[in-house]
Write an enzyme that holds these catalytic residues in place. Structure first.
Site, PDB file in Angstrom:
ATOM      1  N   LYS A 115       0.863  -1.193   0.000  1.00 40.98           N
ATOM      2  CA  LYS A 115       0.000   0.000   0.000  1.00 40.98           C
ATOM      3  C   LYS A 115       0.888   1.227   0.000  1.00 40.98           C
ATOM      4  O   LYS A 115       2.012   1.211   0.511  1.00 40.98           O
ATOM      5  CB  LYS A 115      -0.894   0.010   1.239  1.00 40.98           C
ATOM      6  CG  LYS A 115      -1.993   1.064   1.226  1.00 40.98           C
ATOM      7  CD  LYS A 115      -3.104   0.768   0.233  1.00 40.98           C
ATOM      8  CE  LYS A 115      -4.277   0.156   0.854  1.00 40.98           C
ATOM      9  NZ  LYS A 115      -5.374  -0.312   0.131  1.00 40.98           N
ATOM     10  N   GLY A 227     -20.044   7.204   3.468  1.00 37.70           N
ATOM     11  CA  GLY A 227     -19.041   7.418   2.418  1.00 37.70           C
ATOM     12  C   GLY A 227     -19.716   7.253   1.063  1.00 37.70           C
ATOM     13  O   GLY A 227     -20.409   6.259   0.839  1.00 37.70           O
ATOM     14  N   GLY A 229     -18.052   7.690  -2.082  1.00 36.81           N
ATOM     15  CA  GLY A 229     -17.033   7.669  -3.146  1.00 36.81           C
ATOM     16  C   GLY A 229     -17.308   6.479  -4.041  1.00 36.81           C
ATOM     17  O   GLY A 229     -18.445   5.998  -4.121  1.00 36.81           O
ATOM     18  N   ASN A 230     -16.287   5.951  -4.687  1.00 39.94           N
ATOM     19  CA  ASN A 230     -16.459   4.847  -5.634  1.00 39.94           C
ATOM     20  C   ASN A 230     -17.229   3.669  -5.023  1.00 39.94           C
ATOM     21  O   ASN A 230     -18.269   3.254  -5.540  1.00 39.94           O
ATOM     22  CB  ASN A 230     -15.070   4.414  -6.135  1.00 39.94           C
ATOM     23  CG  ASN A 230     -15.133   3.160  -6.998  1.00 39.94           C
ATOM     24  OD1 ASN A 230     -15.303   2.057  -6.490  1.00 39.94           O
ATOM     25  ND2 ASN A 230     -15.016   3.314  -8.307  1.00 39.94           N
ATOM     26  N   ALA A 231     -16.742   3.147  -3.896  1.00 41.03           N
ATOM     27  CA  ALA A 231     -17.379   1.945  -3.320  1.00 41.03           C
ATOM     28  C   ALA A 231     -18.780   2.251  -2.801  1.00 41.03           C
ATOM     29  O   ALA A 231     -19.717   1.472  -3.026  1.00 41.03           O
ATOM     30  CB  ALA A 231     -16.506   1.382  -2.205  1.00 41.03           C
ATOM     31  N   GLY A 232     -18.939   3.372  -2.127  1.00 43.10           N
ATOM     32  CA  GLY A 232     -20.235   3.704  -1.526  1.00 43.10           C
ATOM     33  C   GLY A 232     -21.326   3.912  -2.559  1.00 43.10           C
ATOM     34  O   GLY A 232     -22.412   3.335  -2.480  1.00 43.10           O
TER      35      GLY A 232
HETATM   36  N1  GLU Z   1      -7.247  -0.147  -2.866  1.00 42.46           N
HETATM   37  C1  GLU Z   1      -7.999  -1.341  -3.048  1.00 42.46           C
HETATM   38  C2  GLU Z   1      -7.992  -2.166  -1.773  1.00 42.46           C
HETATM   39  O1  GLU Z   1      -7.791  -1.671  -0.710  1.00 42.46           O
HETATM   40  C3  GLU Z   1      -7.606  -2.118  -4.292  1.00 42.46           C
HETATM   41  C4  GLU Z   1      -6.207  -2.631  -4.341  1.00 42.46           C
HETATM   42  C5  GLU Z   1      -5.790  -3.211  -5.685  1.00 42.46           C
HETATM   43  O2  GLU Z   1      -6.628  -3.238  -6.580  1.00 42.46           O
HETATM   44  O3  GLU Z   1      -4.642  -3.608  -5.797  1.00 42.46           O
HETATM   45  O4  GLU Z   1      -8.265  -3.343  -1.794  1.00 42.46           O
END
Ligand code: GLU
Length: 423
Positions: A115, A227, A229-232
């Protein structure tokens, strides 16, 4: 030295790095694993910290701080997003990379966890400044990432366009077209169909399975989403299509509630144009109030540490599906378990994103592209299988689903590390 994230709520530490270490200890003690395994898993293999200068539109120079953490690469290259957020710090990035390792194991991907993050609020910058920040960060970490080493992706406040700039910078630096260095790219440069909706799609599959287990219908189920954003927002759209009633949503500007349900298309339009707070008929609520609503399904889809000792005993939802990473503290987990709330943990609930990132990377490596139908069928199969495995093992060990998911992940990692001669 204490991280800025070591804030103490009344009864617990909110440092995400300490939290994930606790989660590892909890699963390892259930499995009675030797400390050699937990010692390796409790620390990232490599964390780099970078500072890089960026020229602003007015000609001044700003220096940005960023991090990349690579937790464990026993199963393959490390994988995980890059977030742009003012609260990014080293302990948060370390913890998020660790959750990625366990997440990839839960859904059976040949990856370890990584990350990254840049300390910045992208809303304060122009598009060209954002491009230079993105390229500057990729340049700073280019020596430690790569299609067979560590593969970034989008995370909080980063977009396909940002992935595109980063891929371009890496490809130029290395002198080879390298789409596989990063996932979540625009379709025209090797992105995958279904990637932008993958986190939400995967999350909705796990919710559907949990509702089945509880014997509850999706039709008419009430949902609150923290939230947007994309996921929400995509979870809201998909759940509305399945007949659920989205009764409350919130973002950084505030929260809104309507007991008869909110119209999700209108919410999405307002989010893009102005703010969800412009929604016509609503009751204005705070984020904490949203978490305590009497709903069937609660989806934390923003940041860490929102369900804590401060509010866990007041949560009324039957199911919490963690679209965000790390929204629930270990203390809150205990309270929720006692109260019979099903928590579908982040490392399962939001694993759809990295799963389709894996599909994207495979397509990039093969230069052969799949249809949306193929992507979604494979995603569904992986998510449903992972859900069932976690549910079964949780029953077998009589633990909550977070412990169940960690048990699966740690067992697999122990086997892999042993096969490689690490332990
Ligand atoms: N940021 C996303 C997560 O936390 C996706 C990570 C990815 O696709 O490598 O799972």
């Amino acid at each position: 030295m204490q991280s800025a994230k070591t804030v103490h709520a009344s009864k617990e530490s909110l440092n995400p790095f300490e939290i994930v270490q606790k989660q590892i200890d909890s699963a390892a003690s259930i499995l009675q694993l030797p400390s050699s395994i937990t010692k390796i898993l409790k620390k990232p293999k490599r964390v780099i910290s970078v500072s890089f200068p960026v020229k602003m539109d007015d000609g001044t120079i700003e220096v940005f701080d960023g991090y990349r953490s690579q937790h464990n690469d026993a199963s393959g290259p490390t994988k995980g997003g890059i977030r742009f957020h003012p609260d990014v710090d080293i302990d948060e990035v370390k913890a998020l990379s660790m959750w990625m390792t366990f997440k990839c194991q839960v859904v059976g991907l040949p990856y370890g966890g990584g990350k990254g993050g840049v300390v910045c609020d992208p809303h304060h910058y122009s598009t060209s400044e954002l491009e230079r920040i993105s390229r500057g960060f990729m340049e700073a970490i280019a020596d430690v990432v790569g299609p067979e080493t560590d593969i970034p992706a989008p995370d909080v406040y980063t977009t396909p366009q940002i992935m595109g700039w980063m891929m371009d910078t890496y490809s130029r630096l290395k002198g080879t077209y390298s789409p596989g260095v990063i996932t979540g790219k625009p379709l025209s440069i090797g992105g995958s169909k279904g990637r932008s909706s993958a986190t939400a799609t995967g999350c909705v599959y796990t919710i559907r399975e949990a509702m089945k287990d509880l014997g509850l219908p999706m039709e008419g189920a009430t949902v609150a989403i923290q939230g947007f954003g994309n996921a929400g927002r995509i979870s809201a759209l998909l759940l509305a299509e399945l007949g659920c009633k989205i009764v409350a949503v919130c973002d950084t500007k505030g929260g809104i509630y309507h007991p008869d349900g909110l119209d999700v298309d209108t919410l999405c339009r307002l989010k893009d144009e102005t703010s969800i707070m412009e929604y016509p008929e609503k009751q204005v609520i705070g984020g904490d109030q949203l978490l305590k609503l009497d709903v069937d399904i609660l989806i934390p889809a923003a940041l860490e540490n929102v369900i804590t000792s401060e509010n866990a005993d007041k949560i009324k939802a039957k199911i919490i599906a963690e679209a965000a990473n790390g929204p629930t503290t270990p203390y809150a987990d205990e309270v929720l378990k006692e109260r019979g709330v099903i928590v579908i943990p982040d490392i399962l609930a939001n694993a759809g994103g990295v799963t389709v990132s894996y599909f994207e990377w495979v397509q990039n490596q093969m230069h052969f592209y799949w249809t949306e139908k193929e992507i979604n069928e494979r995603l569904e199969q992986i998510m449903v299988t992972a859900y069932r495995e976690v549910a079964d093992i949780s029953k077998e060990y009589q633990v909550d689903m977070r412990n169940g998911a960690f048990i699966i992940a740690i067992k697999k990692l122990a086997e892999t590390m042993e096969a490689r001669g690490w332990i």
